[in-house]
Motif scaffolding. Structure first.
Motif, PDB file in Angstrom:
ATOM      1  N   LEU A 164       5.243  10.768   0.264  1.00  0.00           N
ATOM      2  CA  LEU A 164       5.008   9.407   0.323  1.00  0.00           C
ATOM      3  C   LEU A 164       5.112   8.583   1.504  1.00  0.00           C
ATOM      4  CD1 LEU A 164       4.098   7.089  -1.816  1.00  0.00           C
ATOM      5  CD2 LEU A 164       6.688   6.654  -2.221  1.00  0.00           C
ATOM      6  N   TRP A 165       3.891   7.787   1.605  1.00  0.00           N
ATOM      7  CA  TRP A 165       3.984   6.736   2.786  1.00  0.00           C
ATOM      8  C   TRP A 165       3.483   5.554   2.417  1.00  0.00           C
ATOM      9  CZ3 TRP A 165       4.171   7.531   8.500  1.00  0.00           C
ATOM     10  CH2 TRP A 165       4.259   9.068   8.861  1.00  0.00           C
ATOM     11  N   THR A 166       3.931   4.533   2.893  1.00  0.00           N
ATOM     12  CA  THR A 166       3.843   3.134   2.638  1.00  0.00           C
ATOM     13  C   THR A 166       3.501   2.133   3.771  1.00  0.00           C
ATOM     14  OG1 THR A 166       4.394   1.387   1.059  1.00  0.00           O
ATOM     15  CG2 THR A 166       6.522   2.404   2.455  1.00  0.00           C
ATOM     16  N   VAL A 167       3.166   1.054   3.512  1.00  0.00           N
ATOM     17  CA  VAL A 167       3.129   0.022   4.307  1.00  0.00           C
ATOM     18  C   VAL A 167       3.961  -1.298   3.930  1.00  0.00           C
ATOM     19  CG1 VAL A 167       1.161   0.443   5.687  1.00  0.00           C
ATOM     20  CG2 VAL A 167       1.023  -0.918   3.652  1.00  0.00           C
ATOM     21  N   VAL A 168       4.864  -1.975   4.897  1.00  0.00           N
ATOM     22  CA  VAL A 168       5.703  -2.825   4.454  1.00  0.00           C
ATOM     23  C   VAL A 168       5.559  -4.071   5.071  1.00  0.00           C
ATOM     24  CG1 VAL A 168       8.236  -3.254   4.138  1.00  0.00           C
ATOM     25  CG2 VAL A 168       7.479  -1.005   3.778  1.00  0.00           C
ATOM     26  N   ASN A 169       5.634  -5.437   4.325  1.00  0.00           N
ATOM     27  CA  ASN A 169       5.804  -6.795   4.936  1.00  0.00           C
ATOM     28  C   ASN A 169       7.209  -7.015   5.383  1.00  0.00           C
ATOM     29  OD1 ASN A 169       3.084  -8.539   3.302  1.00  0.00           O
ATOM     30  ND2 ASN A 169       3.069  -6.525   4.769  1.00  0.00           N
ATOM     31  N   GLU A 170       7.511  -7.055   6.647  1.00  0.00           N
ATOM     32  CA  GLU A 170       8.852  -7.617   6.893  1.00  0.00           C
ATOM     33  C   GLU A 170       9.247  -8.951   6.933  1.00  0.00           C
ATOM     34  OE1 GLU A 170      11.902  -7.249   7.689  1.00  0.00           O
ATOM     35  OE2 GLU A 170      12.516  -5.069   7.743  1.00  0.00           O
ATOM     36  N   ARG A 171      10.359  -9.187   7.377  1.00  0.00           N
ATOM     37  CA  ARG A 171      11.088 -10.616   6.848  1.00  0.00           C
ATOM     38  C   ARG A 171      10.417 -11.909   7.853  1.00  0.00           C
ATOM     39  NH1 ARG A 171      16.557  -8.784   7.300  1.00  0.00           N
ATOM     40  NH2 ARG A 171      15.476  -6.897   6.971  1.00  0.00           N
ATOM     41  N   ASP A 172      10.589 -12.995   7.634  1.00  0.00           N
ATOM     42  CA  ASP A 172      10.126 -14.116   8.476  1.00  0.00           C
ATOM     43  C   ASP A 172      11.114 -14.939   8.977  1.00  0.00           C
ATOM     44  OD1 ASP A 172       7.570 -13.676   7.312  1.00  0.00           O
ATOM     45  OD2 ASP A 172       7.835 -14.376   5.531  1.00  0.00           O
ATOM     46  N   MET A 173      10.874 -15.910   9.786  1.00  0.00           N
ATOM     47  CA  MET A 173      11.615 -16.765  10.348  1.00  0.00           C
ATOM     48  C   MET A 173      12.592 -16.266  11.367  1.00  0.00           C
ATOM     49  SD  MET A 173      12.049 -19.218   7.005  1.00  0.00           S
ATOM     50  CE  MET A 173      13.125 -20.682   7.770  1.00  0.00           C
ATOM     51  N   LEU A 174      12.184 -15.266  12.006  1.00  0.00           N
ATOM     52  CA  LEU A 174      12.858 -14.655  13.257  1.00  0.00           C
ATOM     53  C   LEU A 174      12.222 -14.722  14.525  1.00  0.00           C
ATOM     54  CD1 LEU A 174      14.529 -11.427  12.105  1.00  0.00           C
ATOM     55  CD2 LEU A 174      15.803 -13.785  12.370  1.00  0.00           C
ATOM     56  N   GLY A 175      11.058 -15.531  14.203  1.00  0.00           N
ATOM     57  CA  GLY A 175      10.431 -15.974  15.584  1.00  0.00           C
ATOM     58  C   GLY A 175       8.887 -15.277  15.517  1.00  0.00           C
TER      59      GLY A 175
ATOM     60  N   GLY B 266       0.933  -1.095   0.011  1.00  0.00           N
ATOM     61  CA  GLY B 266       0.085   0.080   0.241  1.00  0.00           C
ATOM     62  C   GLY B 266       0.799   1.141   0.172  1.00  0.00           C
ATOM     63  N   MET B 267       0.481   2.104  -0.875  1.00  0.00           N
ATOM     64  CA  MET B 267       1.220   3.580  -0.914  1.00  0.00           C
ATOM     65  C   MET B 267       0.039   4.716  -1.130  1.00  0.00           C
ATOM     66  SD  MET B 267       4.510   2.976  -3.359  1.00  0.00           S
ATOM     67  CE  MET B 267       3.327   2.512  -4.868  1.00  0.00           C
ATOM     68  N   ALA B 268       0.279   5.789  -0.163  1.00  0.00           N
ATOM     69  CA  ALA B 268      -0.651   6.669  -0.409  1.00  0.00           C
ATOM     70  C   ALA B 268       0.188   8.344  -0.038  1.00  0.00           C
ATOM     71  CB  ALA B 268      -1.742   6.846   0.622  1.00  0.00           C
ATOM     72  N   LEU B 269      -0.484   9.169  -0.352  1.00  0.00           N
ATOM     73  CA  LEU B 269       0.289  10.529  -0.284  1.00  0.00           C
ATOM     74  C   LEU B 269      -0.168  11.014   1.133  1.00  0.00           C
ATOM     75  CD1 LEU B 269      -0.005  12.129  -3.709  1.00  0.00           C
ATOM     76  CD2 LEU B 269       2.169  10.898  -2.508  1.00  0.00           C
ATOM     77  N   ASN B 270       0.689  11.300   2.032  1.00  0.00           N
ATOM     78  CA  ASN B 270       0.126  12.321   3.285  1.00  0.00           C
ATOM     79  C   ASN B 270      -0.512  13.486   3.030  1.00  0.00           C
ATOM     80  OD1 ASN B 270       0.237  13.877   5.830  1.00  0.00           O
ATOM     81  ND2 ASN B 270       1.361  12.199   6.558  1.00  0.00           N
TER      82      ASN B 270
ATOM     83  N   ASP C 260       5.903  -5.681  10.983  1.00  0.00           N
ATOM     84  CA  ASP C 260       5.718  -4.697   9.685  1.00  0.00           C
ATOM     85  C   ASP C 260       5.467  -3.344  10.229  1.00  0.00           C
ATOM     86  OD1 ASP C 260       5.562  -7.140   8.544  1.00  0.00           O
ATOM     87  OD2 ASP C 260       3.414  -7.303   8.352  1.00  0.00           O
ATOM     88  N   TYR C 261       5.609  -2.402   9.080  1.00  0.00           N
ATOM     89  CA  TYR C 261       5.491  -1.090   9.227  1.00  0.00           C
ATOM     90  C   TYR C 261       4.925  -0.255   8.654  1.00  0.00           C
ATOM     91  CZ  TYR C 261       9.927  -0.987   6.574  1.00  0.00           C
ATOM     92  OH  TYR C 261      10.857  -1.049   5.796  1.00  0.00           O
ATOM     93  N   LEU C 262       4.560   0.878   9.119  1.00  0.00           N
ATOM     94  CA  LEU C 262       4.142   2.136   8.061  1.00  0.00           C
ATOM     95  C   LEU C 262       4.903   3.203   8.292  1.00  0.00           C
ATOM     96  CD1 LEU C 262       1.721   3.909   7.173  1.00  0.00           C
ATOM     97  CD2 LEU C 262       1.245   4.291   9.486  1.00  0.00           C
ATOM     98  N   THR C 263       5.444   3.724   7.176  1.00  0.00           N
ATOM     99  CA  THR C 263       6.391   4.862   7.308  1.00  0.00           C
ATOM    100  C   THR C 263       6.506   5.803   6.223  1.00  0.00           C
ATOM    101  OG1 THR C 263       8.965   5.103   7.506  1.00  0.00           O
ATOM    102  CG2 THR C 263       8.330   3.537   5.786  1.00  0.00           C
ATOM    103  N   GLN C 264       6.991   6.979   6.409  1.00  0.00           N
ATOM    104  CA  GLN C 264       7.355   8.063   5.122  1.00  0.00           C
ATOM    105  C   GLN C 264       8.488   7.646   4.482  1.00  0.00           C
ATOM    106  OE1 GLN C 264       6.822  12.651   5.419  1.00  0.00           O
ATOM    107  NE2 GLN C 264       9.079  12.183   6.076  1.00  0.00           N
TER     108      GLN C 264
END
Length: 440
Positions: A274-285, A264-268, A291-295
């Motif tokens: 620009l802001w986006t949501v990001v799926n982070e990595r797996d297999m660290l428990g 997902g991307m959107a303009l604040n 996951d995060y929301l960030t500019q």
């Protein structure tokens, strides 16, 4: 004799796999989910897994008359039903709503990983062939239900994001950004799509998003990684885990990097950044990584695959990259581990009353590798007047109830937008519906 030896070897392999599974799976969360959300999440020590925890909610669909649960003071009803794996939504200027009915291209090739991913996709309701089309929904009489439905575009290749710019409709296929001329009010496009930029296809993350930039002259295109932590080598990740900036003439550049799967991307609406949501990595428990929301600003690098959450090293990644650590940008807001944040829109697009007047709405598709599961809902992140999340604020549930009492998935939310009235539309790719959320 050979058959006997092969049988013994097969038994030994099965026992060995069983021992590994017993020792390494499943990993259970040790920290409450709320502590891994917000601007300052609790980042615990990684618990590296050889075999991932597998805890995906089985897709069962909605029983007759059932629907998600809205927050107090809101109500929900179906805007459209009977769709084929609806993932993403886009509202045209006249109020028509485009729906990408789409799915991953077939995952082919030998190996355990491919087999496991195909099994998980099937269990989660994502194992159906892609319809490869965009459908137009129109609510002409304003009653909150789309009474007109037409195939808007077909013959696409796992399409996802859609955006208008200068009379052209851009569509992000899995392997290319394409465009067609658009005239307001059209219910079907028959023009052959023109390729603007070719994109690296599929991989672990197939969905490509596109939005128009604030400058009105370029577009942002998101391309997720081909793997979890570049275990296939960095050559396979070329121009992946990126947000690209694309000009209509086909020129482009990497706008930001180190984003495992920006979706997902959107303009604040305050800053127009620009802001986006990001799926982070797996297999660290089950507690990592959030996951995060960030500019996102030009030249940013968020650390993937070497680092997560602004500089925490992933011990599995080789070769190391120590010079990047101090330059890995810390995200603005953690959404929790493995929630699969996909949808994103701001409150200027959705009007649900004073409680949700300033902030961001996020569709969390739900975890497949966390115990207990996380996500499977739409949340709201309150923002302050300066255009950033409120300090110490936690996600607020807006639409829940996608899991039944047995933990099976009646639906899974993906794309989130506002309709022309300010009601929130949510694409549900397991329930094959578009939900409409309004204030009472």
């Amino acid at each position: 004799m050979l058959k006997h030896v092969l049988r013994v070897l097969a038994i030994v392999v099965v026992i060995a796999i069983g021992v590994v599974v017993y020792l390494a799976w499943p990993d259970k969360a040790e920290v409450p989910l709320a502590q891994v959300t917000g601007a300052r999440p609790e980042i615990t020590a990684p618990r590296v897994q050889t075999i991932p925890t597998v805890k995906v909610a089985k897709a069962v669909g909605w029983p007759a008359g059932a629907k998600p649960t809205p927050a107090a003071g809101l109500q929900v009803a179906a805007f459209a039903e009977g769709l084929d794996h609806p993932r993403w939504l886009y509202r045209l200027p006249n109020g028509d709503v485009l729906v990408a009915e789409t799915n991953s291209p077939p995952r082919e090739g030998p190996g355990l990983v491919t087999s496991v991913m195909n099994f998980l996709m099937g269990r989660a309701g994502a194992g159906v062939p892609s319809a490869n089309r965009i459908t137009l929904l129109r609510d002409a009489n304003g009653d909150g239900v789309a009474e007109t439905r037409s195939v808007f575009m077909s013959g696409l290749n796992s399409p996802f994001g859609m955006a208008l710019l200068d009379g052209q409709l851009y569509v992000a296929n899995t392997d290319a950004l394409v465009r067609v001329p658009y005239t307001e009010g059209q219910t079907r496009i028959t023009a052959r799509p023109e390729t603007v930029v070719k994109l690296n296809p599929a991989g672990n993350h197939w969905a490509r998003n596109v939005i128009a930039a604030a400058d009105g002259k370029t577009l942002f295109v998101s391309v997720g990684s081909a793997s979890n932590i570049a275990e296939k080598g960095m050559a396979a990740e070329k121009y992946r885990a990126n947000i690209l900036q694309v000009w209509p003439d086909g020129n482009w550049r990497v706008f930001a990097a180190g984003l495992r799967n920006p979706n997902g991307m959107a303009l604040n609406p305050v800053t127009r950044n620009l802001w986006t949501v990001v799926n982070e990595r797996d297999m660290l428990g089950s507690d990592l990584a959030p996951d995060y929301l960030t500019q996102v600003e030009f030249g940013d690098h968020f650390g993937w695959p070497w680092y997560y959450w602004g500089g925490y090293p992933d011990p599995r990644v080789e070769p190391k990259n120590p010079s990047l650590q101090e330059y890995s940008k810390r995200p603005d807001y953690a959404l929790g581990p493995h929630v699969a944040a996909l949808g994103l829109t701001f409150a200027d697009d959705v009007k649900l009353g004073s409680r949700f007047a300033t902030g961001a709405f996020i569709g969390e598709h739900g975890s497949w590798n966390r115990t207990p599961v996380s996500g499977y809902k739409v949340v709201f992140i309150p923002f302050a007047a300066n255009g950033y999340p409120v300090p110490n604020a936690k996600p607020v549930d807006v639409l829940t109830g996608f899991l039944d009492k047995d933990g099976e998935a009646m639906g899974r939310p993906v794309g989130v937008i506002g309709d022309r009235t300010g009601a929130m539309l949510v694409a549900d790719d397991v329930g094959n519906k578009i939900w409409r959320v309004t204030g009472r």
